[in-house]
Enzyme design. Structure first.
Site, PDB file in Angstrom:
ATOM      1  N   LYS A   1      -3.450  -2.173   7.858  1.00 56.96           N
ATOM      2  CA  LYS A   1      -3.559  -3.626   7.976  1.00 56.96           C
ATOM      3  C   LYS A   1      -2.640  -4.319   6.967  1.00 56.96           C
ATOM      4  CE  LYS A   1      -6.014  -5.037  11.402  1.00 56.96           C
ATOM      5  NZ  LYS A   1      -5.213  -5.333  12.583  1.00 56.96           N
TER       6      LYS A   1
ATOM      7  N   TYR B   1       0.875   1.016  14.694  1.00 58.77           N
ATOM      8  CA  TYR B   1      -0.139   0.802  13.667  1.00 58.77           C
ATOM      9  C   TYR B   1       0.153   1.634  12.424  1.00 58.77           C
ATOM     10  CZ  TYR B   1      -4.436   0.442  11.126  1.00 58.77           C
ATOM     11  OH  TYR B   1      -5.336   0.199  10.128  1.00 58.77           O
TER      12      TYR B   1
ATOM     13  N   ASP C   1       0.897  -1.164   0.000  1.00 59.28           N
ATOM     14  CA  ASP C   1       0.000   0.000   0.000  1.00 59.28           C
ATOM     15  C   ASP C   1       0.929   1.205   0.000  1.00 59.28           C
ATOM     16  OD1 ASP C   1      -1.564   2.165   0.683  1.00 59.28           O
ATOM     17  OD2 ASP C   1      -2.806   1.060   2.115  1.00 59.28           O
TER      18      ASP C   1
HETATM   19  C1  F6R Z   1      -7.697   0.488   7.452  1.00 54.09           C
HETATM   20  C2  F6R Z   1      -7.344   1.790   6.906  1.00 54.09           C
HETATM   21  C3  F6R Z   1      -8.233   2.965   7.166  1.00 54.09           C
HETATM   22  C4  F6R Z   1      -7.513   4.031   7.987  1.00 54.09           C
HETATM   23  C5  F6R Z   1      -8.432   5.234   8.302  1.00 54.09           C
HETATM   24  C6  F6R Z   1      -7.662   6.352   9.003  1.00 54.09           C
HETATM   25  O1  F6R Z   1      -6.748  -0.491   7.106  1.00 54.09           O
HETATM   26  O2  F6R Z   1      -6.345   1.939   6.239  1.00 54.09           O
HETATM   27  O3  F6R Z   1      -9.441   2.580   7.739  1.00 54.09           O
HETATM   28  O4  F6R Z   1      -7.049   3.471   9.192  1.00 54.09           O
HETATM   29  O5  F6R Z   1      -8.964   5.762   7.116  1.00 54.09           O
HETATM   30  O6  F6R Z   1      -6.608   6.702   8.205  1.00 54.09           O
HETATM   31  P1  F6R Z   1      -5.570   7.880   8.473  1.00 54.09           P
HETATM   32  O7  F6R Z   1      -5.008   7.631   9.847  1.00 54.09           O
HETATM   33  O8  F6R Z   1      -4.566   7.693   7.389  1.00 54.09           O
HETATM   34  O9  F6R Z   1      -6.325   9.159   8.380  1.00 54.09           O
HETATM   35 MG    MG Z   2      -4.213   2.191   2.930  1.00 52.65          MG
HETATM   36 MG    MG Z   3      -4.740  -1.500   1.838  1.00 56.07          MG
END
Ligand code: F6R
Ligand code: MG
Ligand code: MG
Length: 364
Positions: free
Chosen positions: A230, A227, A10
């Site tokens: 995923k 974190y 990603d």
């Molecule tokens: C799950 C994922 C999203 C982000 C969420 C917050 O794997 O990637 O659900 O965790 O959109 O993202 P940020 O912290 O980048 O604003």
């Molecule tokens: Mg992502």
């Molecule tokens: Mg992804």
């Protein structure tokens, strides 16, 4: 011998974490085309699942080859540069190391690779998931290779009747164990029924030992120490002949099993099988998706892909996922929609709960 490598990362979402910008796929294609022209790769296919860039490659360099891994790493770096230019969300998210050191393992990208002698007909199925974690393949792999209610071939096909062996990894401790199915299925289920901790890494045909399936078991939080999204795992399955038929391999996905992931990697939600075009997890950043690209190999050339879940026979699974998704969502911030506390350790929540510690006083 041919090696099939699937390496993914990603490296920036569009819009938010929902999908992939076409410029990144185009850059991936360009880089791999060059590597093919130089003879490093036999063939390749670049695709995506949600916001993950997927490099599917065939070659004769064997598993864990430094040149192939460097090609993938450099490609993700080049795509990260484009993602930064376009200010895509989370540009370079999975590139957890500053410099490449021989293999993408432990550096952020996920990988699954297998080396084998190509058969007269070699159908392969590449499963790719978004918004979920390694271990999500445990239930499908069990059903495909050990459950006669899913795979009738285990009962009536002589070349599969001896069963399959499962290599199970304890991900956090870097330990492995081999189980023979059907004799040891109860022992094996005791472990793989906990997919947050144990993951089926590989499945082999018995008694030939031929490789049948390999998954990615890379745990992002274990690498990053915090974190960062995923794992969004991948899985390669060989099919037909002495392996389960294509329909037997796809069948477990007609059930939208509950997996860890979804919004902020912190929730249980249904795994929805969908076409590659529909892998744009948007509702509450989900629900988690699985896509499947099918190929026939021909002298290492990837004939395909066929978008395997682009089929109305998976409509009910999608509907079931939406119904189950509604049910989970109505729990809001409560378990069991939200992950249990041990698993929340690997999300952004501990930063919040840490602040509450000082307010905690003994109950008289
Ligand atoms: C799950 C994922 C999203 C982000 C969420 C917050 O794997 O990637 O659900 O965790 O959109 O993202 P940020 O912290 O980048 O604003
Ligand atoms: Mg992502
Ligand atoms: Mg992804």
């Amino acid at each position: 011998m041919i090696t099939l490598s699937v390496i993914k990362a990603d490296i920036g979402g569009y819009v938010g974490h929902s999908s992939m910008h076409p410029e990144l796929i185009a850059k991936g294609q360009k880089n791999l085309e060059k590597a093919k022209a130089k003879g490093l790769l036999t063939d390749f296919h670049v695709t995506r699942c949600g916001d993950d860039l997927q490099l599917i490659m065939t070659h004769e360099q064997g598993e864990g080859n430094e040149r192939v891994h460097k090609l993938a790493w450099d490609t993700f770096m080049d795509c990260t540069a484009i993602a930064k230019k376009l200010k895509l969300h989370g540009a370079g998210q999975d590139m957890l190391s500053d410099a490449f050191s021989g293999n993408v393992k432990g550096m952020g990208p996920g990988s699954a690779e297998m080396e084998f002698e190509e058969r007269g007909s070699e159908p392969v199925l590449i499963f790719m998931a978004d918004k979920t974690s390694s271990g999500a393949w445990n239930m499908p792999l069990y059903k495909i290779f050990a459950d006669p209610f899913n795979t009738i071939g285990l009962v009536i096909a002589e070349n599969m009747h001896a069963g399959f062996s499962f290599e199970v990894h304890e991900m956090k401790k870097h330990r492995k164990m081999i189980f023979d199915a059907p004799e040891e299925i109860y022992d094996m289920l005791a472990l793989i029924g906990a997919p947050g901790r144990y993951a089926v890494k590989a499945v082999r045909h018995r008694p030939s030992g031929e490789i049948a399936a390999v998954s990615s078991t890379d745990k992002l939080y274990a690498i990053a120490g915090k974190y960062v999204g995923k794992d969004d795992p991948v899985l390669i399955v060989r099919s037909q002949g002495s392996f389960p038929a294509v329909g037997e391999v796809l069948e477990p996905f007609a059930f939208a099993q509950a997996v860890q992931g979804w919004m902020r990697g912190s929730h249980f939600g249904p795994l929805m099988p969908c076409s590659i075009a529909q892998s744009n997890p948007s509702r509450f950043d989900g629900p988690p998706r699985v896509v499947c690209a099918g190929f026939q190999l021909s002298g290492g050339m990837l004939v395909g892909p066929l978008d395997m879940f682009d089929d109305p026979s998976f409509d009910e699974a999608r509907r079931q996922a939406n119904i189950a998704g509604d049910y989970f969502r109505r729990h809001g911030p409560f378990e069991p929609h939200r992950l249990p506390l041990e698993e929340m350790e690997y999300t952004t929540m501990p930063k919040v709960t840490k602040k509450l510690r000082g307010r905690c006083v003994p109950i008289d």
